[in-house]
Design an enzyme around this catalytic site. Structure first.
Site, short mmCIF file in Angstrom:
data_model
loop_
_atom_site.label_atom_id
_atom_site.label_comp_id
_atom_site.label_asym_id
_atom_site.label_seq_id
_atom_site.Cartn_x
_atom_site.Cartn_y
_atom_site.Cartn_z
N CYS B 131 40.43 46.08 32.95
CA CYS B 131 39.31 45.96 31.85
C CYS B 131 38.12 46.95 32.21
CB CYS B 131 38.74 44.81 31.25
SG CYS B 131 37.68 44.94 30.04
N ILE B 192 49.48 51.75 30.31
CA ILE B 192 48.03 51.75 30.89
C ILE B 192 46.97 51.08 30.14
CG2 ILE B 192 48.57 54.07 32.17
CD1 ILE B 192 47.02 55.42 29.76
#
Lengths: 243, 303
Positions: B131, B192
């Site tokens: 993240c 991704i």
């Protein structure tokens, strides 16, 4: 919420950088003033949220201000164009709390949703006072439309070129009202909420990803934790917000 | 008849299409629009040990063919997710779901994964070490092979269910990190996550997002995602879940040819709430057009 196709029937400039669109199509998912729609703009990835100014069973009116690339492109849309719209988003205003003499306060691009609200309150026999704030007289719109609904209308401009000179808060006589509804820029809403001793609710604006509660892009902090402007809002009670 | 079924770490999916974490909440908004049982599965909103209020707004910005987000893992925390969201999901979705987990320390990851591993509805754990929208966690674990491997190793110790590591594209060599995770025991890889980007407000001359940077997603990133799935598939033996700008049945097929066993749909859900359903519906047509009878047979077909 419903995904619908609306056809552009009328499109005109009504004030400086401000345009009105009348669109025809399915409005069955609009049930409350203050709800909004997400419009897909050809050539742009994210939909754009717009509050609904008015609607009937045949179509809706949107008013938008040119603020960026998306709204700039919209000004070139022509009659007959079909728009992909997510309709009936958000919760809108709570009419039951209005009392007999509600105060409606709109600032700039925050004015449109108050029109439908005013119409419904007037139909319910309420005597609405509408305070409309703009920067300058070239930006003023819908004064006559609110008057035609039978509301008392006070126009304010920052530069004093029309109506009361100054902020909308200068023109709000809260003591004459039992409840207020407001939509406009965040500083205006904050000032209103801190000045008003009466209860009320405000419609917030935020950049959105989806508009229907999936992405957490438009959260606002409330006393019960972060809430989604698109889903739990866009209208929040004054007391619920943590400014 | 075409066969859309695939098997992901031993669990059969009716089709390879899954909604990606962060674009599908806990499924409720979409279940009101269509029967989400048409999906292979979905990965629910990134869950952390403690509740998170997320970043200041605006958190969203438009980009050419995509968007930036800096939501910052707003979620109610793992306890509430287990108590409230999972029972909610049980009412709207019958197949196993993917639990997306994020953390700020290795022990965070371990704790949250251990709790979610015990939930019957959870089929896989998707460990988000990528993240870009939080400080001191998230992506910082996924940009180094050693820390990505450490998280994988520790999470694997406490989980019985397949552990899938979600990788960041914001690295010099994603293959090296993929291999490190495989070596540490990962059962699968998903890639991704978003690409780090930013935009400026020309009027204020300042970043448009108060967080300054945001994660780029949408069709703009599809070729990057496809390239990385292709490279990683070639280098590892564990299954790869492909995601990044997937918006059509053709994109799903392309991802699978590059090496994806399953394919996640992310940002497309936000601009078209019916995106996942439409892609699933359209798959048989697209398969017929490209002479595909079984999707499982085309995985890695481009190699």
């Amino acid at each position: 919420m419903k995904q619908v196709i609306w056809e552009l029937k009328e499109h005109r400039q009504i004030a400086k950088n401000t345009y009105l669109m009348r669109l025809s199509g399915d409005t069955s998912s609009l049930v409350n003033p203050g709800q909004f729609v997400e419009v897909s703009l050809p050539g742009f990835y994210l939909r754009r949220p717009f509050s609904v100014c008015d609607y009937d069973e045949f179509g809706a009116t949107l008013i938008y201000k040119v603020l960026g690339q998306g709204t700039k492109a919209m000004t070139r849309y022509e009659k007959g164009m079909k728009l992909d719209v997510l309709c009936g988003l958000g919760n809108g205003f709570d009419l039951s709390k209005s009392g007999q003499k509600p105060l409606l306060v709109g600032g700039g691009a925050g004015v449109p949703p108050l029109y439908r609200l005013c119409k419904e309150l007037t139909n319910m026999g309420r005597q609405a006072t509408v305070v409309l704030g703009f920067n300058t007289k070239e930006e003023v719109f819908f004064e006559q439309e609110f008057l035609a609904l039978g509301a008392e209308v006070i126009v304010c401009t920052m530069d004093g070129s029309k109506g009361v000179k100054g902020l909308v808060t200068d023109a709000c006589a809260f003591e004459n009202h039992s409840y207020f509804y407001a939509c406009g820029p965040l500083p205006m809403l904050k000032a209103l909420c801190s000045l008003a001793k009466i209860p009320g609710e405000v419609s917030l604006e935020e950049r959105m990803g989806c508009g229907f509660g999936a992405c957490m892009g438009c959260a606002v902090m409330t006393k019960t934790g972060p809430q989604r402007v698109c889903k739990e809002g866009p209208v929040f009670h004054k007391e619920a917000l943590v400014w | 008849m075409v066969n859309t079924q695939v098997s992901l770490c031993g669990i059969r999916l009716k089709n390879p299409v899954m909604a990606a974490s962060g674009t599908f909440g806990f499924g409720q908004e979409f279940a009101r629009l269509y029967d989400i049982n048409c999906l292979g599965s979905f990965s629910f909103k990134g869950t952390t040990l403690h509740k998170r209020d997320g970043n200041p707004t605006p958190r969203i910005a438009e980009t050419p063919c995509g968007m930036l987000n800096a939501v910052g893992l707003q979620n109610p925390g793992v306890e509430k997710v287990i108590e409230e969201e999972l029972p909610g999901i049980a009412k709207i979705f019958n197949a196993p779901v993917m639990a997306n987990v994020s953390g700020f320390s290795v022990s965070d990851y371990v704790w949250v994964c251990e709790l979610l591993d015990q939930c019957e509805q959870v089929g896989w754990l998707e460990v988000n070490v990528s993240c870009p929208n939080v400080h001191g966690g998230g992506m910082s674990f996924g940009t180094q092979a050693s820390s990505a491997a450490e998280v994988t190793r520790e999470v694997k110790k406490v989980c019985k269910k397949p552990v899938i590591i979600k990788l960041s594209p914001n690295v010099t060599d994603i293959v090296e990190i993929a291999k490190a995770c495989e070596g540490a025991g990962a059962d699968g890889l998903s890639l991704i996550n978003t690409l780090l980007g930013m935009r400026l407000n020309l009027k204020t001359r300042k970043p448009l997002l108060p967080f300054v940077t945001g994660g780029l997603s949408g069709p703009a990133v599809f070729p990057v995602a496809l390239r990385m799935v292709y490279q990683v598939y070639k280098a590892v033996k564990i299954p790869v879940i492909g995601m990044g700008g997937v918006s059509s049945a053709e994109d799903v097929i392309e991802m699978m040819l590059a090496g994806a066993t399953a394919v996640q749909v992310g940002s497309a859900n936000l601009v078209n709430p019916y995106a996942c359903r439409d892609i699933v519906k359209d798959l048989p047509r697209a398969m017929a057009e490209y002479n595909i009878t079984s999707l499982e047979q085309i995985i890695g077909g481009a190699h």
